[in-house]
Design an enzyme around this catalytic site. Structure first.
Site, PDB file in Angstrom:
ATOM      1  N   GLU A  74      37.699  42.145  39.546  1.00  0.00           N
ATOM      2  CA  GLU A  74      39.127  42.070  40.116  1.00  0.00           C
ATOM      3  C   GLU A  74      39.133  43.009  40.969  1.00  0.00           C
ATOM      4  OE1 GLU A  74      42.732  39.863  39.588  1.00  0.00           O
ATOM      5  OE2 GLU A  74      42.132  40.923  38.039  1.00  0.00           O
TER       6      GLU A  74
ATOM      7  N   ASP B  62      39.230  43.548  34.070  1.00  0.00           N
ATOM      8  CA  ASP B  62      40.510  42.725  34.630  1.00  0.00           C
ATOM      9  C   ASP B  62      41.680  44.418  35.490  1.00  0.00           C
ATOM     10  OD1 ASP B  62      42.654  40.986  35.044  1.00  0.00           O
ATOM     11  OD2 ASP B  62      44.431  42.596  33.296  1.00  0.00           O
TER      12      ASP B  62
END
Ligand code: GLC
Length: 544
Positions: free
Chosen positions: A275, A209
């Site tokens: 990401e 993330d």
């Protein structure tokens, strides 16, 4: 000639993202769970063309969490929230997935914890607590205001004042997501051990993330204003009005990512997906100078493009030209943070063409649950909005629209949860016709298109591993490219326009249509005058 024999699973395979809350509820609480995923593994891949045929699943967070950001606020990195099951269920999921040849990728949220994580509870307890420096604490400016001007992605300032210790802490998402201090070696060691914990349990990879946020400017300088910021942003959207020079993508982050990669490399054939956003030259750096960082920095470049052949082609060609030889491409058209692709691109016909494109470009595709049904944005009444982004920045920004329950059948709650239970987000109105059971019976459904494409791709070295070359055709609404491996040549012709057209494929006489996105057309075609219907895409077998 491209070498297609020695590809890794994460190069050859197709990844399917599951948002666990929304996939399948087996406990009757209106929230999906790990057991639900286990029960649907055969839908995902049973080894036959009747199943979807994906190679890996990526699970959004299932860790213990107060759910301020629906699991992206983790209060224990090494456990399962009771809402989703327990570690034993997780182990069974890995075992059952592996038995079917499905790899398991899990989400790792390294930039921030929950404010209820024991580390943060300690950190905020006093200024001299040993974990104080695990988070980013700073004194107020002399006038009492936050240490710098940064805004939160979800609205408001990126700093919250802690009365008890008289300092601010940093959070670029909700205030319940305090950011870890990755400049502190103890934080690094603890977070890398989290990776080992799951690698030892058999996970095959991580989706990391907001990985580019791990390191911020050492001096935490103010971001400059963005002169091109849209004028109509909500007043609290401080983030949207700035250029993000100092809060992410600092050069020093690469050293951290190399350290993360070394942990993955302690194990056999695991994969790191990150990401990462940003312009191409900076984005590419996340592969590492010689491929020693992420295996796949997520490529979101197509996700934000309008439905236009030229724009798509330009983006793909730029990527292809820029990637160094060791860097494997990948494409994303949907995820839990974006509106549904069928809604973005205009409807099911476009979603079908998008599926053909996603599954035939060179590189690893990631599918988002429900896109294989052509699911559209859910309609969320204002009082039902759950997502903090929608609550803080306006209902039109809510990510809930892409998180509505998976539509399994025409029964109560679309088969997502038992009758009489209220699902955590409303089931979309089209569920009676747009669902797995109904579409399985329709030979030409979008679900059957996905199945067919995935099956075809699995057996086609040109598609899963071959070279890519786009072709010049006269019609501006068409994007045409060739994929080749050895003697195998596959031509993909995508028509983005709403009126029928004819194109002439340069250098090709005739070919066999293997798949039309409408699933109603096969056989030999004259490629000097190929007709494409509105939004039609064709996969064509051509010989040298
Ligand atoms: C990522 C996730 C998003 C989450 C945010 C904070 O962007 O994809 O869902 O809200 O990080 O963790």
């Amino acid at each position: 000639m491209m070498e297609t024999q020695n590809l890794h699973w994460w190069q050859r395979g197709v990844v399917y993202q599951i948002y666990p809350r929304s996939f399948k509820d087996t406990t009757g609480n209106g929230v999906g769970d790990l057991q639900g995923i286990i029960e649907q593994l055969s839908y995902l891949n049973d080894g036959t063309p009747r199943s979807l045929g994906v190679d890996a699943i990526w699970l959004s967070p299932f860790y213990p969490s107060p759910m301020a950001d629906f699991g992206y606020d983790v209060s224990d990195y090494c456990n399962v929230d009771p809402l989703f099951g327990d570690l034993a269920t997780f182990d069974r999921l890995v075992e059952e997935a592996h038995r079917r040849g499905i790899k398991v990728i899990i989400d790792w949220v390294p930039n921030h914890t929950s404010d209820q994580h024991p580390w943060f509870l300690e950190s905020r307890s006093s200024r001299d607590n040993p974990k104080r420096d695990w988070y980013i604490w700073r004194d107020p400016r002399p006038d009492g205001s936050p240490p710098n001007n940064w805004g939160s992605f979800f609205g408001g300032p990126a700093w919250t004042f802690d009365e008890h210790t008289g300092q601010y802490y940093l959070h670029q998402f909700v205030k319940e997501q305090p950011e870890l201090n990755w400049r502190n070696p103890e934080v690094r060691a603890a977070m890398l051990d989290v990776l080992r914990f799951w690698l030892d349990r058999g996970v095959d990879g991580f989706r990391m993330d907001v990985i580019g946020l791990l390191i911020k400017d050492a001096e935490l300088r103010d971001n400059p204003p963005d002169p091109n910021a849209p004028p109509d942003l909500p007043p609290n959207d401080i983030f949207g009005r700035q250029l993000h020079i100092y809060n992410w993508d600092q050069d020093e982050v690469h050293e951290v990512i190399r350290e993360i990669r070394r942990v993955l490399d302690e194990y056999d054939d695991r994969c790191g997906i990150g990401e990462v956003w940003g312009e191409l030259p900076r984005w590419i750096k996340y592969y590492g100078e010689n491929g020693d960082e992420l295996h796949l920095p997520f490529n979101f470049r197509l996700l934000w493009l309008p439905w236009q052949a030229r724009a798509m082609r330009r983006s793909v060609d730029e990527l292809e030209a820029a990637l160094p030889g060791f860097a494997w491409p990948n494409y994303v058209l949907g995820n839990h943070d974006q509106p549904r692709l069928a809604s973005r691109f205009g409807g099911e016909a476009q979603a079908r063409a998008a599926a053909l494109m996603l599954l035939t470009l060179r590189g690893t595709p990631t599918l988002y649950y429900g896109d294989e049904l052509g699911m559209e944005n859910g309609v969320i009444p204002p009082e039902k909005v759950q997502d903090p982004q929608g609550i803080n920045l306006g209902v039109e920004r809510t990510r809930d629209v892409a998180r509505t329950p998976m539509q399994w059948n025409a029964g109560p709650n679309a088969g997502f949860c038992p009758a009489g239970v209220e699902p955590w987000l409303p089931v979309s109105a089209d569920y009676a016709t747009r669902n797995v059971a109904v579409q399985s019976e329709q030979p030409r459904s979008i679900l059957n298109l996905y199945r067919k494409l995935l099956w075809y791709r699995r057996h086609s070295p040109a598609l899963y591993g071959g070279s890519y070359r786009s072709l010049d055709v006269e019609h501006e609404d068409c994007f045409v490219y060739l994929r080749e491996a050895g003697d195998e040549r596959r031509l993909i012709a995508l028509h983005f326009g709403s009126t029928p057209c004819h194109i002439s494929i340069p250098g090709e006489q005739s070919g066999m249509v293997a798949i039309s996105t409408y699933l109603d057309r096969e056989g030999r075609e004259d490629l000097s005058r190929l007709e494409l219907r509105p939004y039609e895409g064709l996969l064509i077998e051509v010989t040298k």
